[in-house]
Design a protein around this motif. Structure first.
Motif, PDB file in Angstrom:
ATOM      1  N   LEU A  88      32.307 -23.116  38.782  1.00  0.00           N
ATOM      2  CA  LEU A  88      33.389 -23.570  37.907  1.00  0.00           C
ATOM      3  C   LEU A  88      32.880 -24.457  36.766  1.00  0.00           C
ATOM      4  O   LEU A  88      33.404 -24.409  35.661  1.00  0.00           O
ATOM      5  N   LEU A  89      31.859 -25.268  37.054  1.00  0.00           N
ATOM      6  CA  LEU A  89      31.445 -26.277  36.079  1.00  0.00           C
ATOM      7  C   LEU A  89      30.207 -25.904  35.271  1.00  0.00           C
ATOM      8  O   LEU A  89      29.954 -26.479  34.219  1.00  0.00           O
ATOM      9  N   CYS A  90      29.415 -24.957  35.770  1.00  0.00           N
ATOM     10  CA  CYS A  90      28.126 -24.693  35.112  1.00  0.00           C
ATOM     11  C   CYS A  90      27.917 -23.236  34.696  1.00  0.00           C
ATOM     12  O   CYS A  90      26.856 -22.896  34.184  1.00  0.00           O
ATOM     13  N   THR A  91      28.851 -22.350  34.997  1.00  0.00           N
ATOM     14  CA  THR A  91      28.656 -20.947  34.608  1.00  0.00           C
ATOM     15  C   THR A  91      29.874 -20.441  33.841  1.00  0.00           C
ATOM     16  O   THR A  91      30.893 -21.130  33.756  1.00  0.00           O
ATOM     17  N   ARG A  92      29.768 -19.226  33.337  1.00  0.00           N
ATOM     18  CA  ARG A  92      30.902 -18.639  32.604  1.00  0.00           C
ATOM     19  C   ARG A  92      31.730 -17.720  33.490  1.00  0.00           C
ATOM     20  O   ARG A  92      32.543 -16.939  32.998  1.00  0.00           O
ATOM     21  N   ILE A  93      31.474 -17.775  34.787  1.00  0.00           N
ATOM     22  CA  ILE A  93      32.238 -16.916  35.707  1.00  0.00           C
ATOM     23  C   ILE A  93      33.707 -17.343  35.641  1.00  0.00           C
ATOM     24  O   ILE A  93      34.009 -18.538  35.731  1.00  0.00           O
TER      25      ILE A  93
END
Length: 431
Positions: A88-93
């Motif tokens: 949630l905080l570090c990827t574009r997923i």
């Protein structure tokens, strides 16, 4: 493992890997087995999620604690939470995919009863990503024992260091000048449409600005280059002329320094010594691929550097001493979980034994280059202060270079974004 794992989704496989590391296994030792259970097209994502979660592990832990009404005391569910938060905080997923896949994995791993907790926490964070993202950035992300040590060793660098250690390290090549110059290889990469630029400190180093599959790079099979960190490449530039000299590379595996010496010099004899037979096999593979065996007789030996005696005294010894490897945490984020405070003193003792024993194998007038990939002073500057205090026949040769931080003895390189890892070098002459 595979029967139980066959029903797991990708997140489930990542969590199994994270659990193996928490239980004391190194990522290198479990990675290929775990990867084999993941479909080809999911492997890049598997890598990114596993390494990224480990990199941010202690920071994710710090922001998760306040979200729990009572401690979970459940390694699996905690791993699910950290993995979910990382996505949630570090990827574009997309948030919905990150949440549903992670909650599914929690159930598949047998914790259906706690999947509601995972779901609720991830949903809350997905609504407040900005606040949680800031909290994640502000957490130092180091195990508390290491934070305390770095605060003591590098008080003025602490802030920057904790940020640097959370970042990924660049992919760096060392061109084999026996075959190609750096300029020529940069041109070849440019023709192939691969973005790259020269290293600042190493004159044979190239940093790749995009992700590539190394064996597919031009000239790999022919031995045109090796993969080696920029700060590790500096080793060969600090050595005296080794032509026609007897050289020992103690703790040689996997052979980056052995190969680099042969790319620069023609020693009379080169001994590559290491206690790890499996990793030593990579030394011969590398020398073979780089076509370097013709430049000196090389003897590759499995031996313990605390007791091994060389058949003849050496003109030069390269001692890349066993260490905590805190300087290479960016490349091996599992070190954050595997290394314990109590390991350091044992390592310092082992270094001391190897130093004292290898010193006896060196000719008078010869030189020893002491190296670690650590940033802890106990293994570096303090180890050298102790060595010079106990060896009256040792004299430091000051390194005349414009990189690193000068120490009482030797020079320390700290990991730096876009540059190399944490390395320490001290050159000693026997008088």
């Amino acid at each position: 493992m595979s029967q139980q794992s066959s029903h797991l989704n990708l997140r489930g496989h990542v969590i199994k890997t994270l659990l193996a590391v928490q239980n004391g296994q190194s990522l290198t030792s479990v990675l290929s087995q775990h990867l084999s259970l993941v479909g080809e097209r999911d492997r890049a994502l598997f890598h990114e999620l596993t390494l990224g979660t480990l990199r941010q592990w202690h920071a994710l832990k710090a922001i998760t604690l306040p979200l729990l009404t009572k401690p979970l005391n459940n390694e699996t569910v905690e791993s699910c939470l950290y993995l979910g938060l990382y996505q949630l905080l570090c990827t574009r997923i997309p948030a919905h995919a990150a949440i549903s896949e992670t909650v599914t994995a929690t159930k598949q791993l047998g914790f259906e009863a706690l999947s509601g907790v995972v779901n609720a926490i991830l949903r809350r964070v997905s609504r407040e990503t900005e606040e949680f993202g800031e909290a994640l950035d502000q957490a130092h992300g180091l195990p508390s024992w290491l934070f305390k040590r770095l605060k003591k060793d590098w008080p003025e660098h602490l802030q920057v260091l904790s940020v640097e250690l959370k970042l990924a390290a660049p992919l760096t090549l060392r061109v084999n000048e026996r075959q190609v110059s750096r300029e020529e290889y940069l041109d070849i990469l440019d023709e192939e449409g691969i973005d790259a630029h020269p290293c600042e400190w190493s004159d044979v180093g190239i940093i790749l600005d995009q992700s590539v599959h190394i064996p597919h790079l031009p000239g790999f099979e022919e031995g045109g280059f090796s993969v080696q960190d920029e700060h590790a490449q500096l080793c060969a530039t600090l050595l005296p002329n080794l032509d026609d000299k007897i050289v020992i590379d103690a703790c040689a595996a996997p052979g980056g320094k052995t190969a680099h010496i042969l790319e620069c010099y023609r020693p009379k004899k080169l001994y590559a010594v290491d206690h790890d037979t499996k990793r030593l096999s990579r030394v011969s593979e590398n020398l073979e691929r780089l076509a370097l065996n013709q430049y000196a007789p090389v003897e590759i030996l499995t031996a313990d550097a605390t007791v091994w005696s060389a058949p003849e005294q050496a003109d030069c010894i390269i001692l890349d001493a066993p260490c905590s490897a805190i300087g290479v945490v960016r490349r091996h984020p599992d070190i954050r979980l595997l290394r314990q405070s109590t390991d350091i003193q044992q390592t310092v003792e082992l270094q001391k034994q190897i130093l004292n024993h290898m010193w006896q194998q060196l000719k008078v007038g010869g030189s020893m280059l002491y190296i670690t990939c650590s940033i802890l002073k106990a293994e570096n500057e303090h180890q050298m202060i102790d060595f010079f205090n106990t060896h009256t026949d040792a004299q430091e040769i000051k390194l005349n270079v414009n990189w690193g931080i000068e120490q009482i003895h030797g020079r320390q390189l700290l990991p730096q974004q876009g540059h190399g890892d944490g390395f320490y070098y001290c050159l000693i002459q026997k008088i």
